[in-house]
Design a protein around this motif. Structure first.
Motif, PDB file in Angstrom:
ATOM      1  N   PRO A 180      42.200  34.550  46.660  1.00 12.76           N
ATOM      2  CA  PRO A 180      42.607  34.116  45.322  1.00 12.76           C
ATOM      3  C   PRO A 180      41.672  34.575  44.212  1.00 12.76           C
ATOM      4  O   PRO A 180      42.134  35.004  43.139  1.00 12.76           O
ATOM      5  CB  PRO A 180      42.612  32.584  45.436  1.00 12.76           C
ATOM      6  CG  PRO A 180      42.852  32.319  46.882  1.00 12.76           C
ATOM      7  CD  PRO A 180      42.181  33.433  47.630  1.00 12.76           C
ATOM      8  N   GLU A 181      40.365  34.533  44.465  1.00  9.36           N
ATOM      9  CA  GLU A 181      39.404  34.898  43.418  1.00  9.36           C
ATOM     10  C   GLU A 181      39.390  36.407  43.133  1.00  9.36           C
ATOM     11  O   GLU A 181      38.856  36.849  42.112  1.00  9.36           O
ATOM     12  CB  GLU A 181      37.994  34.437  43.782  1.00  9.36           C
ATOM     13  CG  GLU A 181      37.434  35.011  45.060  1.00  9.36           C
ATOM     14  CD  GLU A 181      37.802  34.216  46.303  1.00  9.36           C
ATOM     15  OE1 GLU A 181      37.180  34.454  47.359  1.00  9.36           O
ATOM     16  OE2 GLU A 181      38.703  33.346  46.221  1.00  9.36           O
ATOM     17  N   ALA A 182      39.975  37.198  44.024  1.00  9.68           N
ATOM     18  CA  ALA A 182      40.006  38.658  43.834  1.00  9.68           C
ATOM     19  C   ALA A 182      41.337  39.151  43.289  1.00  9.68           C
ATOM     20  O   ALA A 182      41.504  40.358  43.044  1.00  9.68           O
ATOM     21  CB  ALA A 182      39.712  39.353  45.164  1.00  9.68           C
ATOM     22  N   LEU A 183      42.277  38.242  43.053  1.00  6.15           N
ATOM     23  CA  LEU A 183      43.634  38.633  42.671  1.00  6.15           C
ATOM     24  C   LEU A 183      43.663  39.363  41.326  1.00  6.15           C
ATOM     25  O   LEU A 183      44.282  40.429  41.201  1.00  6.15           O
ATOM     26  CB  LEU A 183      44.532  37.390  42.628  1.00  6.15           C
ATOM     27  CG  LEU A 183      46.033  37.612  42.462  1.00  6.15           C
ATOM     28  CD1 LEU A 183      46.589  38.456  43.593  1.00  6.15           C
ATOM     29  CD2 LEU A 183      46.755  36.264  42.392  1.00  6.15           C
ATOM     30  N   ASP A 184      43.006  38.821  40.328  1.00  2.00           N
ATOM     31  CA  ASP A 184      43.014  39.442  38.996  1.00  2.00           C
ATOM     32  C   ASP A 184      42.427  40.850  39.033  1.00  2.00           C
ATOM     33  O   ASP A 184      42.982  41.782  38.439  1.00  2.00           O
ATOM     34  CB  ASP A 184      42.226  38.587  38.003  1.00  2.00           C
ATOM     35  CG  ASP A 184      42.972  37.322  37.603  1.00  2.00           C
ATOM     36  OD1 ASP A 184      44.210  37.320  37.678  1.00  2.00           O
ATOM     37  OD2 ASP A 184      42.316  36.340  37.226  1.00  2.00           O
ATOM     38  N   ASN A 185      41.300  41.003  39.722  1.00  2.00           N
ATOM     39  CA  ASN A 185      40.646  42.313  39.781  1.00  2.00           C
ATOM     40  C   ASN A 185      41.519  43.352  40.469  1.00  2.00           C
ATOM     41  O   ASN A 185      41.581  44.515  40.040  1.00  2.00           O
ATOM     42  CB  ASN A 185      39.296  42.211  40.489  1.00  2.00           C
ATOM     43  CG  ASN A 185      38.240  41.553  39.636  1.00  2.00           C
ATOM     44  OD1 ASN A 185      38.376  41.475  38.407  1.00  2.00           O
ATOM     45  ND2 ASN A 185      37.179  41.068  40.254  1.00  2.00           N
ATOM     46  N   VAL A 187      44.834  43.388  40.721  1.00  2.80           N
ATOM     47  CA  VAL A 187      45.957  43.726  39.845  1.00  2.80           C
ATOM     48  C   VAL A 187      45.495  44.655  38.726  1.00  2.80           C
ATOM     49  O   VAL A 187      46.137  45.669  38.427  1.00  2.80           O
ATOM     50  CB  VAL A 187      46.604  42.450  39.270  1.00  2.80           C
ATOM     51  CG1 VAL A 187      47.595  42.794  38.162  1.00  2.80           C
ATOM     52  CG2 VAL A 187      47.316  41.677  40.377  1.00  2.80           C
ATOM     53  N   ASP A 188      44.354  44.340  38.110  1.00  2.58           N
ATOM     54  CA  ASP A 188      43.835  45.176  37.030  1.00  2.58           C
ATOM     55  C   ASP A 188      43.498  46.579  37.526  1.00  2.58           C
ATOM     56  O   ASP A 188      43.720  47.578  36.823  1.00  2.58           O
ATOM     57  CB  ASP A 188      42.586  44.533  36.414  1.00  2.58           C
ATOM     58  CG  ASP A 188      42.919  43.289  35.597  1.00  2.58           C
ATOM     59  OD1 ASP A 188      44.110  43.076  35.295  1.00  2.58           O
ATOM     60  OD2 ASP A 188      41.985  42.523  35.288  1.00  2.58           O
ATOM     61  N   GLU A 189      42.969  46.657  38.730  1.00  2.00           N
ATOM     62  CA  GLU A 189      42.626  47.959  39.317  1.00  2.00           C
ATOM     63  C   GLU A 189      43.870  48.827  39.473  1.00  2.00           C
ATOM     64  O   GLU A 189      43.859  50.027  39.138  1.00  2.00           O
ATOM     65  CB  GLU A 189      41.966  47.728  40.672  1.00  2.00           C
ATOM     66  CG  GLU A 189      41.652  48.978  41.465  1.00  2.00           C
ATOM     67  CD  GLU A 189      41.202  48.647  42.884  1.00  2.00           C
ATOM     68  OE1 GLU A 189      41.705  49.289  43.820  1.00  2.00           O
ATOM     69  OE2 GLU A 189      40.363  47.731  43.051  1.00  2.00           O
ATOM     70  N   ILE A 190      44.954  48.238  39.959  1.00  2.90           N
ATOM     71  CA  ILE A 190      46.190  48.994  40.141  1.00  2.90           C
ATOM     72  C   ILE A 190      46.772  49.402  38.788  1.00  2.90           C
ATOM     73  O   ILE A 190      47.254  50.528  38.607  1.00  2.90           O
ATOM     74  CB  ILE A 190      47.208  48.176  40.962  1.00  2.90           C
ATOM     75  CG1 ILE A 190      46.677  47.959  42.385  1.00  2.90           C
ATOM     76  CG2 ILE A 190      48.566  48.877  41.004  1.00  2.90           C
ATOM     77  CD1 ILE A 190      47.516  47.011  43.217  1.00  2.90           C
ATOM     78  N   CYS A 191      46.703  48.488  37.817  1.00  2.35           N
ATOM     79  CA  CYS A 191      47.194  48.806  36.469  1.00  2.35           C
ATOM     80  C   CYS A 191      46.456  50.010  35.886  1.00  2.35           C
ATOM     81  O   CYS A 191      47.071  50.926  35.325  1.00  2.35           O
ATOM     82  CB  CYS A 191      47.027  47.602  35.544  1.00  2.35           C
ATOM     83  SG  CYS A 191      48.135  46.233  35.888  1.00  2.35           S
TER      84      CYS A 191
END
Length: 250
Positions: A180-185, A187-191
């Motif tokens: 859960p704590e790595a979800l934002d990173n 997603v941002d990496e793929i974006c």
């Protein structure tokens, strides 16, 4: 529902009190916003996300209660709104990433299925739960069967079992599974990876997958692919990027 961003747009379901469940208003908003984003040249990547513990729980209970006395014609009209909303997201020319932080049930599975990339938390669970209510996942079925696969759909449509995000990844429905704590990173990496590519090329790549995925590989399809690569090679974007690449290598 809230919107955020320009090049990278985040569409956020913000009904945590009902686990981000669908009602007529949310369906209408999603349909409208994805049509607008698809036509907005400033938008390059879309993240579909939610607030709260659930990604999307399917249909809002109060909305379901309102349907109990619908006539057949009213049921047809109501179901069509859901079907057209899902198709508007699936057909949106911009790449869409589903950030699944929590459970996705029924229509929520369909919402993830119409996205191009699914990034899920290890805590997320999925369930195609319609059969428990004596219903069937009709409007989401074209997208879920494509994303989940026919054989897995045979099972989970009829059993309405809950399955984990880890199992969804094994089945190919989830692309990336993270804590859960790595979800934002993630997603941002793929974006950022997508946004480093040519904007027109990305949209053309998305469209060609949708157009030819289930077609027979025959002369007609081969000629269609020949035309598409020839057309894009002469675009301003491709010419500039190829020139920059070749000059850099030289």
């Amino acid at each position: 529902m809230t919107l955020e961003g320009t090049d990278l747009v985040r569409v956020t379901l913000n009904r945590p009190e009902v686990r981000n469940a669908f009602n007529e208003g949310l369906i209408s908003e999603l349909h409208e916003v994805f049509n607008k984003l698809g036509a907005d040249d400033r938008c390059r990547v879309i993240v579909l996300q939610s607030v709260g513990k659930s990604f999307c729980a399917g249909a809002d209970l109060n909305w379901m209660k309102s349907m109990t006395n619908f006539t057949h014609e009213e049921n047809i009209a109501d179901s069509r709104k859901m079907a057209l909303m899902l198709n508007a997201i699936y057909s949106c020319p911009k790449p869409i990433i589903a950030k699944v932080q929590g459970d996705a049930y029924a229509g929520g599975v369909g919402l993830a299925a119409v996205c191009d990339i699914v990034v899920a938390s290890t805590q997320a669970r999925f369930c195609i739960s319609e059969a428990k209510l004596g219903l069937l996942p009709a409007t989401i079925s074209p997208y879920v069967i494509r994303a989940l696969g026919e054989q897995a759909s045979r099972r989970y449509f009829v059993t309405a079992e809950v399955f984990t995000a880890a199992h969804a990844k094994d089945l190919g429905f989830v692309h990336e599974l993270v804590d859960p704590e790595a979800l934002d990173n993630k997603v941002d990496e793929i974006c950022q990876t997508i946004m480093h590519n040519g904007q027109m090329a990305v949209m053309a790549c998305k469209k060609i997958v949708q157009d030819i995925a289930h077609q027979a590989i025959d002369t007609s399809l081969i000629e269609e692919t020949v035309k598409r690569i020839a057309n894009i090679r002469t675009s301003d974007e491709a010419q500039a990027r190829m020139k920059a690449f070749l000059e850099k290598n030289k």
